[in-house]
Enzyme design. Structure first.
Site, mmCIF file in Angstrom:
data_model
loop_
_atom_site.group_PDB
_atom_site.id
_atom_site.type_symbol
_atom_site.label_atom_id
_atom_site.label_comp_id
_atom_site.label_asym_id
_atom_site.label_seq_id
_atom_site.Cartn_x
_atom_site.Cartn_y
_atom_site.Cartn_z
ATOM 1 N N LYS A 13 -36.191 12.474 45.277
ATOM 2 C CA LYS A 13 -36.043 12.561 43.613
ATOM 3 C C LYS A 13 -35.058 13.302 43.937
ATOM 4 O O LYS A 13 -34.162 13.200 43.019
ATOM 5 C CB LYS A 13 -36.791 12.038 42.617
ATOM 6 C CG LYS A 13 -37.740 11.424 42.345
ATOM 7 C CD LYS A 13 -38.832 11.176 41.493
ATOM 8 C CE LYS A 13 -39.345 12.681 41.470
ATOM 9 N NZ LYS A 13 -40.477 12.333 41.520
ATOM 10 N N ARG A 88 -42.682 12.448 32.272
ATOM 11 C CA ARG A 88 -44.092 12.357 33.388
ATOM 12 C C ARG A 88 -45.036 11.767 32.240
ATOM 13 O O ARG A 88 -46.077 10.972 32.821
ATOM 14 C CB ARG A 88 -44.727 13.193 34.188
ATOM 15 C CG ARG A 88 -43.791 13.545 35.516
ATOM 16 C CD ARG A 88 -43.991 15.088 36.178
ATOM 17 N NE ARG A 88 -44.467 14.545 37.408
ATOM 18 C CZ ARG A 88 -43.364 15.438 38.052
ATOM 19 N NH1 ARG A 88 -42.107 16.142 37.717
ATOM 20 N NH2 ARG A 88 -43.492 14.917 39.901
ATOM 21 N N ARG A 127 -42.852 17.832 55.686
ATOM 22 C CA ARG A 127 -41.731 18.748 54.774
ATOM 23 C C ARG A 127 -42.355 19.843 54.662
ATOM 24 O O ARG A 127 -42.338 20.980 54.081
ATOM 25 C CB ARG A 127 -41.723 18.169 53.307
ATOM 26 C CG ARG A 127 -40.464 19.384 52.864
ATOM 27 C CD ARG A 127 -40.234 18.352 51.337
ATOM 28 N NE ARG A 127 -40.789 17.838 50.264
ATOM 29 C CZ ARG A 127 -40.869 17.601 49.370
ATOM 30 N NH1 ARG A 127 -40.015 17.081 48.878
ATOM 31 N NH2 ARG A 127 -41.799 17.555 48.578
ATOM 32 N N ARG A 133 -43.596 24.665 50.252
ATOM 33 C CA ARG A 133 -43.612 24.602 48.980
ATOM 34 C C ARG A 133 -45.233 24.870 48.413
ATOM 35 O O ARG A 133 -46.155 24.290 49.106
ATOM 36 C CB ARG A 133 -43.491 23.278 48.216
ATOM 37 C CG ARG A 133 -41.959 23.126 48.182
ATOM 38 C CD ARG A 133 -41.675 22.038 47.441
ATOM 39 N NE ARG A 133 -43.036 20.918 46.767
ATOM 40 C CZ ARG A 133 -42.166 20.028 46.153
ATOM 41 N NH1 ARG A 133 -41.198 20.122 45.504
ATOM 42 N NH2 ARG A 133 -43.058 18.945 45.173
ATOM 43 N N ARG A 144 -52.046 14.341 43.825
ATOM 44 C CA ARG A 144 -49.771 14.236 42.914
ATOM 45 C C ARG A 144 -49.748 13.429 42.910
ATOM 46 O O ARG A 144 -49.336 11.959 41.752
ATOM 47 C CB ARG A 144 -49.269 15.046 43.786
ATOM 48 C CG ARG A 144 -49.134 16.318 43.375
ATOM 49 C CD ARG A 144 -48.166 17.527 43.975
ATOM 50 N NE ARG A 144 -47.254 17.031 44.066
ATOM 51 C CZ ARG A 144 -45.917 17.454 45.632
ATOM 52 N NH1 ARG A 144 -46.996 17.784 46.490
ATOM 53 N NH2 ARG A 144 -45.188 17.152 45.723
#
Ligand code: ADP
Length: 191
Positions: A13, A88, A127, A133, A144
């Site tokens: 996104k 969300r 990633r 992150r 998540r």
């Protein structure tokens, strides 16, 4: 132009939001990025949310809404925006509806990036090694995904019923996906 981009965590996104925002000349606003900046800068907000984010849960609606509404009031957002990662929850949908109504505005479209879940979990793990992150480890990623299914997936039906949803296959390389998204938007919006 007022757009939303939705899709499961790791569907790309953020990357697509930047491209679409640039194309239409509107800021791409990511609540996730705002939260991560707050954590990095150790602001009061950052201290309150860092644990939630690192565990893969959702920041409470009250805090999220405050942050989003403040961001929408900034100068660059007055003629349009693209929201990435908001809304969300159903409560966030309602709040956004209310905010738009007060200003006599409406959404132009909602882009839904679809993706094969196992493939994106693998992509996020990769990633994680590169970006470091705080919420990119396997347990958090699975969490998540679960929270997304429970709380956010149902919002797609809301926008589908309103005739706003544009579903785009999010698998493939960045350029391929962005071409698909921009073509689908152009077809729907005529620009
Ligand atoms: P991703 O879509 O890959 O999960 P984001 O950058 O959109 O990444 O969001 C990262 C995290 O920030 C989320 O897992 C959640 O904890 C928090 N967050 C972002 N946007 C919202 C929101 N609208 N409501 C609640 N929490 C949010």
């Amino acid at each position: 132009m007022r757009l939303l981009i939705m899709g499961p965590p790791g569907a790309g996104k953020g990357t697509q939001a930047a491209i679409i925002g640039e194309h239409y000349g509107v800021p791409a606003i990511s609540t996730g990025n705002i939260f991560r900046t707050a954590i990095t800068n150790r602001t009061e907000l950052g201290e309150r949310i860092k644990r939630i984010i690192s565990e893969g849960g959702y920041v409470p609606d009250s805090l999220t809404l405050k942050v989003l509404i403040e961001r929408l009031q900034e100068e660059d957002a007055k003629d349009g925006w693209l929201l990435d990662g908001f809304p969300r929850t159903l409560r966030q949908v309602k709040a956004l509806d209310g905010e738009l109504k007060v200003h006599n505005l409406h959404l132009d479209a909602v882009v839904s990036l679809t993706a094969d879940e196992e493939a994106i979990v693998q992509r996020m793990l990769k990633r994680a090694e590169i970006e470091n992150r705080p919420d990119d480890n396997e347990e958090t990623i699975r969490n998540r995904m679960e929270v997304y299914h429970e709380q956010t997936d149902p919002l797609l039906d809301v926008y589908r019923e309103r005739g706003l949803l544009i579903e785009v296959d999010g698998m493939g390389d960045v350029g391929e996906v962005s071409q698909r998204v921009l073509a689908a938007l152009a077809e729907r919006l005529g620009r």
